[in-house]
Design an enzyme around this catalytic site. Structure first.
Site, PDB file in Angstrom:
ATOM      1  N   CYS A  47      20.553  -8.282 -34.578  1.00 35.12           N
ATOM      2  CA  CYS A  47      19.281  -7.671 -35.006  1.00 35.12           C
ATOM      3  C   CYS A  47      19.298  -6.139 -35.030  1.00 35.12           C
ATOM      4  O   CYS A  47      18.639  -5.517 -35.863  1.00 35.12           O
ATOM      5  CB  CYS A  47      18.132  -8.131 -34.104  1.00 35.12           C
ATOM      6  SG  CYS A  47      18.237  -9.846 -33.587  1.00 35.12           S
ATOM      7  N   CYS A  50      19.704  -3.707 -38.267  1.00 31.10           N
ATOM      8  CA  CYS A  50      18.609  -3.429 -39.211  1.00 31.10           C
ATOM      9  C   CYS A  50      17.380  -2.839 -38.514  1.00 31.10           C
ATOM     10  O   CYS A  50      16.675  -2.021 -39.094  1.00 31.10           O
ATOM     11  CB  CYS A  50      18.192  -4.708 -39.933  1.00 31.10           C
ATOM     12  SG  CYS A  50      19.436  -5.283 -41.088  1.00 31.10           S
ATOM     13  N   HIS A  51      17.101  -3.284 -37.278  1.00 33.78           N
ATOM     14  CA  HIS A  51      15.840  -2.883 -36.647  1.00 33.78           C
ATOM     15  C   HIS A  51      15.995  -1.722 -35.671  1.00 33.78           C
ATOM     16  O   HIS A  51      14.996  -1.131 -35.254  1.00 33.78           O
ATOM     17  CB  HIS A  51      15.221  -4.083 -35.914  1.00 33.78           C
ATOM     18  CG  HIS A  51      14.902  -5.217 -36.828  1.00 33.78           C
ATOM     19  ND1 HIS A  51      13.750  -5.250 -37.593  1.00 33.78           N
ATOM     20  CD2 HIS A  51      15.590  -6.346 -37.142  1.00 33.78           C
ATOM     21  CE1 HIS A  51      13.752  -6.377 -38.320  1.00 33.78           C
ATOM     22  NE2 HIS A  51      14.849  -7.039 -38.064  1.00 33.78           N
ATOM     23  N   MET A 100      14.170  -9.947 -44.891  1.00 31.49           N
ATOM     24  CA  MET A 100      14.703 -10.522 -43.648  1.00 31.49           C
ATOM     25  C   MET A 100      15.336 -11.877 -43.985  1.00 31.49           C
ATOM     26  O   MET A 100      14.697 -12.716 -44.625  1.00 31.49           O
ATOM     27  CB  MET A 100      13.527 -10.699 -42.676  1.00 31.49           C
ATOM     28  CG  MET A 100      13.787 -11.629 -41.527  1.00 31.49           C
ATOM     29  SD  MET A 100      14.395 -10.766 -40.092  1.00 31.49           S
ATOM     30  CE  MET A 100      14.625 -12.146 -38.974  1.00 31.49           C
ATOM     31  N   HIS A 336      22.079   4.932 -45.907  1.00 30.94           N
ATOM     32  CA  HIS A 336      22.915   3.796 -45.512  1.00 30.94           C
ATOM     33  C   HIS A 336      24.334   3.963 -46.048  1.00 30.94           C
ATOM     34  O   HIS A 336      25.082   4.767 -45.528  1.00 30.94           O
ATOM     35  CB  HIS A 336      22.241   2.500 -45.994  1.00 30.94           C
ATOM     36  CG  HIS A 336      22.833   1.285 -45.384  1.00 30.94           C
ATOM     37  ND1 HIS A 336      22.647   0.944 -44.073  1.00 30.94           N
ATOM     38  CD2 HIS A 336      23.630   0.313 -45.897  1.00 30.94           C
ATOM     39  CE1 HIS A 336      23.300  -0.179 -43.797  1.00 30.94           C
ATOM     40  NE2 HIS A 336      23.900  -0.578 -44.898  1.00 30.94           N
ATOM     41  N   HIS A 378      21.830  -1.017 -52.448  1.00 33.03           N
ATOM     42  CA  HIS A 378      22.923  -1.268 -51.496  1.00 33.03           C
ATOM     43  C   HIS A 378      24.238  -1.198 -52.269  1.00 33.03           C
ATOM     44  O   HIS A 378      24.727  -2.211 -52.780  1.00 33.03           O
ATOM     45  CB  HIS A 378      22.733  -2.640 -50.835  1.00 33.03           C
ATOM     46  CG  HIS A 378      23.660  -2.827 -49.662  1.00 33.03           C
ATOM     47  ND1 HIS A 378      24.998  -3.066 -49.806  1.00 33.03           N
ATOM     48  CD2 HIS A 378      23.438  -2.778 -48.327  1.00 33.03           C
ATOM     49  CE1 HIS A 378      25.561  -3.169 -48.610  1.00 33.03           C
ATOM     50  NE2 HIS A 378      24.632  -2.991 -47.693  1.00 33.03           N
TER      51      HIS A 378
HETATM   52 FE1  DHE Z   1      27.636  -3.200 -43.495  1.00 39.53          FE
HETATM   53  C1  DHE Z   1      29.532  -0.771 -45.082  1.00 39.53           C
HETATM   54  C2  DHE Z   1      25.883  -0.785 -41.921  1.00 39.53           C
HETATM   55  C3  DHE Z   1      25.426  -5.589 -42.450  1.00 39.53           C
HETATM   56  C4  DHE Z   1      29.766  -5.618 -44.503  1.00 39.53           C
HETATM   57  N1  DHE Z   1      27.687  -1.156 -43.528  1.00 39.53           N
HETATM   58  C5  DHE Z   1      28.537  -0.342 -44.251  1.00 39.53           C
HETATM   59  C6  DHE Z   1      28.222   1.040 -43.977  1.00 39.53           C
HETATM   60  C7  DHE Z   1      27.200   1.033 -43.067  1.00 39.53           C
HETATM   61  C8  DHE Z   1      26.863  -0.344 -42.786  1.00 39.53           C
HETATM   62  C9  DHE Z   1      26.529   2.231 -42.462  1.00 39.53           C
HETATM   63  C10 DHE Z   1      28.903   2.253 -44.581  1.00 39.53           C
HETATM   64  C11 DHE Z   1      30.133   2.633 -43.804  1.00 39.53           C
HETATM   65  C12 DHE Z   1      30.879   3.819 -44.422  1.00 39.53           C
HETATM   66  O1  DHE Z   1      31.101   3.821 -45.637  1.00 39.53           O
HETATM   67  O2  DHE Z   1      31.256   4.742 -43.690  1.00 39.53           O
HETATM   68  N2  DHE Z   1      25.912  -3.187 -42.425  1.00 39.53           N
HETATM   69  C13 DHE Z   1      25.390  -2.092 -41.850  1.00 39.53           C
HETATM   70  C14 DHE Z   1      24.183  -2.441 -41.134  1.00 39.53           C
HETATM   71  O3  DHE Z   1      23.483  -1.667 -40.425  1.00 39.53           O
HETATM   72  C15 DHE Z   1      23.860  -3.856 -41.439  1.00 39.53           C
HETATM   73  C16 DHE Z   1      22.699  -3.908 -42.410  1.00 39.53           C
HETATM   74  C17 DHE Z   1      23.425  -4.700 -40.264  1.00 39.53           C
HETATM   75  C18 DHE Z   1      24.402  -4.691 -39.125  1.00 39.53           C
HETATM   76  O4  DHE Z   1      24.002  -5.079 -38.026  1.00 39.53           O
HETATM   77  O5  DHE Z   1      25.545  -4.311 -39.269  1.00 39.53           O
HETATM   78  C19 DHE Z   1      25.157  -4.280 -42.134  1.00 39.53           C
HETATM   79  N3  DHE Z   1      27.596  -5.251 -43.495  1.00 39.53           N
HETATM   80  C20 DHE Z   1      26.607  -6.027 -43.016  1.00 39.53           C
HETATM   81  C21 DHE Z   1      26.917  -7.425 -43.151  1.00 39.53           C
HETATM   82  O6  DHE Z   1      26.192  -8.397 -42.799  1.00 39.53           O
HETATM   83  C22 DHE Z   1      28.240  -7.527 -43.799  1.00 39.53           C
HETATM   84  C23 DHE Z   1      28.110  -8.214 -45.164  1.00 39.53           C
HETATM   85  C24 DHE Z   1      29.229  -8.341 -42.991  1.00 39.53           C
HETATM   86  C25 DHE Z   1      29.542  -7.769 -41.641  1.00 39.53           C
HETATM   87  O7  DHE Z   1      30.696  -7.444 -41.448  1.00 39.53           O
HETATM   88  O8  DHE Z   1      28.663  -7.664 -40.797  1.00 39.53           O
HETATM   89  C26 DHE Z   1      28.598  -6.051 -43.948  1.00 39.53           C
HETATM   90  N4  DHE Z   1      29.326  -3.178 -44.602  1.00 39.53           N
HETATM   91  C27 DHE Z   1      30.070  -4.303 -44.867  1.00 39.53           C
HETATM   92  C28 DHE Z   1      31.232  -3.903 -45.636  1.00 39.53           C
HETATM   93  C29 DHE Z   1      31.151  -2.508 -45.825  1.00 39.53           C
HETATM   94  C30 DHE Z   1      29.956  -2.083 -45.152  1.00 39.53           C
HETATM   95  C31 DHE Z   1      32.283  -4.862 -46.183  1.00 39.53           C
HETATM   96  C32 DHE Z   1      32.137  -1.613 -46.575  1.00 39.53           C
HETATM   97  C33 DHE Z   1      31.954  -1.731 -48.047  1.00 39.53           C
HETATM   98  C34 DHE Z   1      32.899  -0.856 -48.818  1.00 39.53           C
HETATM   99  O9  DHE Z   1      33.326  -1.298 -49.903  1.00 39.53           O
HETATM  100  O10 DHE Z   1      33.209   0.276 -48.382  1.00 39.53           O
END
Ligand code: DHE
Length: 559
Positions: A47, A50-51, A100, A336, A378
């Protein structure tokens, strides 16, 4: 969960109970100490992203027991206490139209009830994490002098894919030429991203638990050569990429504590920690401005550090770490993820809950534009191509809307001068079958544009990817049902098709089929030209694959 991650997470939570004791709100439902510990862990893992740890809200809603704010001169109040256990259980189980997701296939009914009660209590405040804490956590496994002096294997390193095995707390390195798994390594819990050293020799990962690892690919088999903890909740790392600084420094951003840290690029020795607490662009103090995406500039010795809750974008000059110079650019709240435009001059970052994209001019150190978009952009890193009518565009998908937005970006090339009038406008929205997109991708050599939709509630949509023909964007996209193409038996949980990633040559697209923790998952590879299935990589060790990072494309920001 990795063996590296487990004891450290347990340690951090023990610290949380001591330093940030939850004060039970008078009207909050009763909970035993054991229930609170269990709920705290679920909150962190599921959680907080996001929160927020303090539950003040960002991509997700404010989840404090009680809050008050003034909107259009009127005082409004709300909070989890007002919603009560039954309503909260329904929201957690079935999700909301506001974005959500439903947790009824992730958490048990007992866990949903536990969380509904927990969030009516005052948030736990985890401990701070100092430079000294980082130094204490630092583990230099192999000093630089004892590492290989040249590449000791025959693998084509530039076409290796670093693949997150999320719930296993591991990283798979897969040979992009042979499609064989080269090595699976322990990492932090739920590695969020991997980034590459400027030389392409080292892979850096950062776990959701803040554990950062550096993996040396010059050994006969990839080997972890150092680890360090950045804090208790992290999402981003990047290296120094400017000429003369290749592989010299690493920067990592944390959600908790809200700060960024600078380390030696080859040993991970901690050098500096900088807090991001401060004022939002609206002039309010925020105690938890989390560090979201970080990217290294190619044209200056600088990192772009995007601070989520304040909407401030910091350009951090790494030429003098002792006397650190930063430029702080006001943009919009809830920054983000993001990526470069085709010229690598402008960094495009989603201010997701503001429904905007901010474009930073890294040459002048100023905000170039704030662009209104559809709901919850996103982009991942986004995707660049030359639009037949509007010239160079950078694109983002949307979590909250059924479109992909194409934004016109400037170019110094005279052949694109005629498109100037369109710059910084959304010039077209491509229609998707629904909301819930997370990542888009294309490649300079391709005519195809790929978009996923893993957060869509419909199984058929979430398990597919959609491919647009960039020569004729009026056509509906081709749907590829990745789950069906994988040939794996059907499962109860949705297997989300997530994050298209190209190989170095730009002729294959790799998709993660992200199943439940006990389901068989896979990496499904398509031929980019024919859109035909090319290979399915599946193995009992391929558990919950999510992000994939091709070495060459990540090093050079090709997307
Ligand atoms: Fe991510 C990138 C944050 C949920 C997979 N994710 C990022 C980045 C941030 C972020 C800040 C950029 C990083 C950078 O470029 O320096 N992500 C978050 C969250 O806060 C969120 C919404 C909830 C959490 O608790 O993490 C979240 N993200 C997810 C997922 O549910 C995903 C699908 C699977 C997982 O691993 O949790 C996911 N996020 C990814 C991926 C990237 C990413 C694969 C990089 C993408 C890219 O092509 O660079």
């Amino acid at each position: 969960m990795s063996t590296i991650g487990k004891p450290l997470i347990a340690g951090l939570f023990a610290g949380m109970s001591m330093l940030g004791m939850a004060v039970a709100h008078a009207a909050a439902p009763d909970m035993t100490a054991e229930e609170k510990e269990a709920a705290k862990k679920i909150y962190f893992e599921r959680c907080a992203g996001c929160h927020g740890v303090l539950r003040k809200g960002a991509t997700g809603k404010n989840l404090e027991p009680h809050w008050e704010k003034t909107e259009d001169g009127k005082k409004i109040e709300g909070g989890t206490l007002k919603l009560g256990t039954k309503r909260l259980e329904n929201i957690i189980a079935f999700g909301t139209e506001g974005g959500m997701v439903n947790y009824d296939d992730i958490l048990t009914a007992e866990e949903i009830n536990l969380m509904a009660r927990y969030i009516q209590h005052t948030p736990d405040i985890p401990p701070e994490f100092s430079l000294q804490d980082m130094k204490d956590s630092w583990n230099l496994i192999v000093p630089v002098a004892e590492r290989p002096k040249k590449q000791m294997n025959k693998v084509n390193l530039q076409n290796v894919f670093a693949i997150t095995l999320r719930d296993a707390g591991k990283l798979a390195l897969v040979d992009g030429d042979t499609h064989e798994i080269w090595k699976i390594l322990d990492t932090g819990y739920a590695v969020h991203i991997s980034r590459l050293s400027a030389s392409g020799r080292y892979v850096y990962t950062v776990g959701r638990d803040g554990l950062t690892t550096i993996i040396d690919m010059w050994y006969p088999e990839p080997t972890t050569v150092a680890t360090v903890r950045l804090g208790s909740d992290a999402r981003s790392v990047d290296v120094s990429k400017f000429k003369g600084y290749e592989d010299k420094y690493l920067i990592g951003g944390t959600y908790w504590p809200p700060q960024y840290s600078i380390m030696d690029g080859e040993t991970l020795e901690p050098m500096k920690v900088v807090s991001t607490r401060g004022q939002t662009v609206d002039g309010e103090y925020h105690p938890e401005p989390r560090v979201a995406s970080i990217v290294a500039s190619h044209i200056k010795p600088e990192w772009v550090v995007n601070v989520k809750e304040t909407g401030q974008i910091m350009l951090v000059d790494y030429t003098d770490i002792k006397n650190l110079k930063t430029t702080t650019i006001e943009s919009a709240k809830f920054l983000h993820d993001g990526g470069w435009d085709a010229s690598h001059r402008y960094f495009m970052v989603a201010a997701n809950a503001s429904n905007k994209v901010a474009a930073v001019d890294t040459k002048t150190g100023k905000l170039a534009a704030l662009i209104d978009t559809a709901k919850i952009p996103h982009p991942g890193r986004g995707a660049n191509f030359v639009h037949p009518q509007f010239g160079p565009v950078w694109s983002t998908g949307h979590l909250g809307d059924d479109v992909v937005s194409l934004i016109s970006t400037p170019s110094d090339e005279s052949k694109y001068a005629k498109y100037k009038e369109h710059n910084w406008k959304v010039v077209q929205e491509l229609k998707m079958p629904g909301a819930g997109n997370l990542f888009v991708k294309t490649h300079p050599k391709s005519k195809h544009f790929w978009a996923d939709a893993p957060m869509n509630p419909e199984r058929e949509v979430a398990e597919s990817v959609y491919v647009f023909d960039m020569n004729d964007l009026s056509k509906a996209p081709t749907q590829l049902n990745v789950a069906k193409d994988s040939g794996l038996p059907e499962s109860k949980a949705i297997r989300r098709a997530v994050q298209p990633e190209y190989n170095k040559a730009g002729d294959e697209v790799w998709i993660s089929l992200w199943g439940g923790k006990t389901d068989q998952s896979a990496i499904v590879i398509y031929d980019d030209k024919t859109l035909k299935l090319k290979r399915v990589i599946t193995d009992p060790a391929v558990v919950t694959p999510t992000g994939k990072f091709n070495v060459f494309n990540t090093m050079n920001d090709v997307y």
